[in-house]
Design an enzyme around this catalytic site. Structure first.
Site, PDB file in Angstrom:
ATOM      1  N   ASN A   1      -8.979  -0.216   7.026  1.00  0.00           N
ATOM      2  CA  ASN A   1      -7.772   0.564   7.326  1.00  0.00           C
ATOM      3  C   ASN A   1      -7.423   0.396   8.803  1.00  0.00           C
ATOM      4  OD1 ASN A   1      -5.712   2.427   7.564  1.00  0.00           O
ATOM      5  ND2 ASN A   1      -7.010   4.224   7.277  1.00  0.00           N
TER       6      ASN A   1
ATOM      7  N   HIS B   1      -7.511   4.449  -4.823  1.00  0.00           N
ATOM      8  CA  HIS B   1      -8.816   4.831  -4.280  1.00  0.00           C
ATOM      9  C   HIS B   1      -9.009   6.339  -4.334  1.00  0.00           C
ATOM     10  CE1 HIS B   1      -7.054   5.897  -0.323  1.00  0.00           C
ATOM     11  NE2 HIS B   1      -6.430   4.743  -0.343  1.00  0.00           N
TER      12      HIS B   1
ATOM     13  N   ASP C   1      -3.057   5.648  -2.641  1.00  0.00           N
ATOM     14  CA  ASP C   1      -4.021   6.634  -2.167  1.00  0.00           C
ATOM     15  C   ASP C   1      -4.020   7.818  -3.131  1.00  0.00           C
ATOM     16  OD1 ASP C   1      -5.429   8.599  -0.816  1.00  0.00           O
ATOM     17  OD2 ASP C   1      -4.207   8.520   1.004  1.00  0.00           O
TER      18      ASP C   1
ATOM     19  N   GLU D   1     -11.573   9.376  -2.860  1.00  0.00           N
ATOM     20  CA  GLU D   1     -12.445   9.595  -1.706  1.00  0.00           C
ATOM     21  C   GLU D   1     -13.467  10.697  -1.937  1.00  0.00           C
ATOM     22  OE1 GLU D   1      -9.680  12.225   1.247  1.00  0.00           O
ATOM     23  OE2 GLU D   1      -8.872  10.323   0.518  1.00  0.00           O
TER      24      GLU D   1
ATOM     25  N   CYS E   1      -6.510  14.164   6.644  1.00  0.00           N
ATOM     26  CA  CYS E   1      -6.365  12.790   7.111  1.00  0.00           C
ATOM     27  C   CYS E   1      -7.708  12.241   7.564  1.00  0.00           C
ATOM     28  CB  CYS E   1      -5.354  12.739   8.254  1.00  0.00           C
ATOM     29  SG  CYS E   1      -5.252  11.116   9.065  1.00  0.00           S
TER      30      CYS E   1
ATOM     31  N   GLU F   1     -13.929   4.482   5.562  1.00  0.00           N
ATOM     32  CA  GLU F   1     -12.926   5.012   6.481  1.00  0.00           C
ATOM     33  C   GLU F   1     -13.491   5.240   7.879  1.00  0.00           C
ATOM     34  OE1 GLU F   1     -10.115   5.022   7.454  1.00  0.00           O
ATOM     35  OE2 GLU F   1      -8.952   6.637   6.550  1.00  0.00           O
TER      36      GLU F   1
ATOM     37  N   ARG G   1     -13.385   5.358  -1.708  1.00  0.00           N
ATOM     38  CA  ARG G   1     -13.296   5.554  -0.260  1.00  0.00           C
ATOM     39  C   ARG G   1     -14.362   6.563   0.151  1.00  0.00           C
ATOM     40  NH1 ARG G   1      -8.209   8.153   3.188  1.00  0.00           N
ATOM     41  NH2 ARG G   1      -9.535   9.663   4.274  1.00  0.00           N
TER      42      ARG G   1
ATOM     43  N   ASP H   1      -6.227  10.314  -2.970  1.00  0.00           N
ATOM     44  CA  ASP H   1      -6.956  11.404  -2.323  1.00  0.00           C
ATOM     45  C   ASP H   1      -8.307  11.638  -2.996  1.00  0.00           C
ATOM     46  OD1 ASP H   1      -5.001  11.704  -0.426  1.00  0.00           O
ATOM     47  OD2 ASP H   1      -4.080  13.455  -1.332  1.00  0.00           O
TER      48      ASP H   1
ATOM     49  N   ASP I   1      -0.898  15.801   6.359  1.00  0.00           N
ATOM     50  CA  ASP I   1      -1.799  15.179   5.388  1.00  0.00           C
ATOM     51  C   ASP I   1      -3.094  15.987   5.294  1.00  0.00           C
ATOM     52  OD1 ASP I   1      -3.005  13.397   3.656  1.00  0.00           O
ATOM     53  OD2 ASP I   1      -3.609  12.011   5.237  1.00  0.00           O
TER      54      ASP I   1
ATOM     55  N   TYR J   1       0.840  -1.194   0.000  1.00  0.00           N
ATOM     56  CA  TYR J   1       0.000   0.000   0.000  1.00  0.00           C
ATOM     57  C   TYR J   1       0.875   1.244   0.000  1.00  0.00           C
ATOM     58  CZ  TYR J   1      -3.564   3.391   1.320  1.00  0.00           C
ATOM     59  OH  TYR J   1      -4.392   4.480   1.340  1.00  0.00           O
TER      60      TYR J   1
END
Length: 300
Positions: free
Chosen positions: A213, A116, A89, A118, A126, A191, A161, A91, A62, A48
């Site tokens: 996660n 992914h 990731d 989101e 984050c 998440e 996500r 974002d 983040d 990952y």
């Protein structure tokens, strides 16, 4: 030697095949290409690539400060160094639907097996911080449709996500994941679930793979792989764990160096030169062309 001989297309196909078995796939987070080599060597199923880790590596929080080019560069460096499939990731896709489409193609070119997108508002933060905000359903759907339409390799895993649990609760999460699957998501990343029952509820709501996660110091309890498998989770990530372990060891070592003027007390805890050379496959370089590479390996 050099990079993985397994093509990106093959990694994507193999990931799809492994996901179809229903088993739990373990994806520790790599903070650099060498740690990806270590993850492979230890027998895990995938790697990952965390946006939080990329930001931290740049000395940034983040909170949506990294760029697509920065993420793609690091993703490519990691993905090419391992035979394992890598998930990155992405974002919010770094913008609106057209930006999402470009993000997908750029990361596809970087060699990842999946990514992914989101549903947070830009700029994101984050997933385990308070004060998150999510977009409306139509905006979230457009992002996933853009991502799905943009890929050129149909085996590239497009994961949706959702961070809506922290904003509107588990019932809204169930509604959102169903909408995202209908929009074309190949897998779901819910998440900051509060407990194992919430993971089970998401699992029951959709017929695509679900990711958990397991990040330390976050909103979710650190469930074991056995617990997650028992409720049907298909992928588990430990996104920042190796970075935290490495930085913790580095901080302790620097404290010793500052206090004692020598690192002798912590040498037994260090990776040996022999082990580093093994991970880097020095021997293969040495035998590739002895007229060019004629060094002698020393492992003392």
């Amino acid at each position: 030697m050099l990079y993985s001989t397994v093509t990106s297309a093959t990694k994507r196909q193999l990931l799809r095949e492994r996901l179809a078995t229903g088993e739990l796939l373990r994806f520790p987070g790599a903070f650099n290409p060498l740690s990806a080599r270590l993850i492979q060597d230890k027998g895990f199923e995938g790697v990952y690539i965390s946006g939080a880790v990329i930001a931290a590596d740049l000395g940034l929080p983040d909170i949506g400060l990294t760029t697509l080019s920065e993420v793609a560069t690091r993703a490519g460096q990691i993905a090419r160094m391992t035979d394992l499939p890598a998930i990155v990731d992405a974002d919010t896709g770094f913008g609106e639907p057209m930006n999402v489409a470009r993000t997908v193609q750029t990361l596809e070119d970087a060699g990842v097996a999946g990514l992914h997108i989101e549903d947070q508002v830009n700029p994101k933060r984050c997933g385990h911080l308070d004060g998150k905000a999510v977009v409306d359903s139509q905006t979230a759907i457009k992002r996933i449709r853009a991502a799905s339409d943009a890929r050129r390799d149909p085996n590239l895993l497009i994961m949706a996500r959702t961070d809506i649990r922290a904003v509107e609760g588990i019932d809204a999460t169930i509604d959102r994941v169903r909408e995202l699957v209908d929009a074309g998501a190949d897998a779901i990343f819910p998440e900051a679930m509060a407990n194992l029952d919430e993971f089970a509820a998401v699992r029951a709501a959709v017929d695509v793979p679900v990711l958990a996660n397991m990040t330390e110091f976050g909103k979710s309890e650190l469930f074991s792989h056995e617990q997650l498998a028992s409720v049907g989770i298909n992928i588990v990530i430990h996104p920042v764990s190796l970075l935290r372990i490495a930085m913790g060891a580095a901080e302790r070592g620097l404290d010793v160096l500052a206090a004692e003027g020598s690192l002798n007390p912590v040498v037994p805890d260090m990776q040996t030169r022999a082990r580093l050379y093994e991970l880097l496959d020095y021997a293969a370089y040495n035998t590739f062309d002895t007229s060019v590479y004629n060094f002698t390996l020393s492992v003392d």
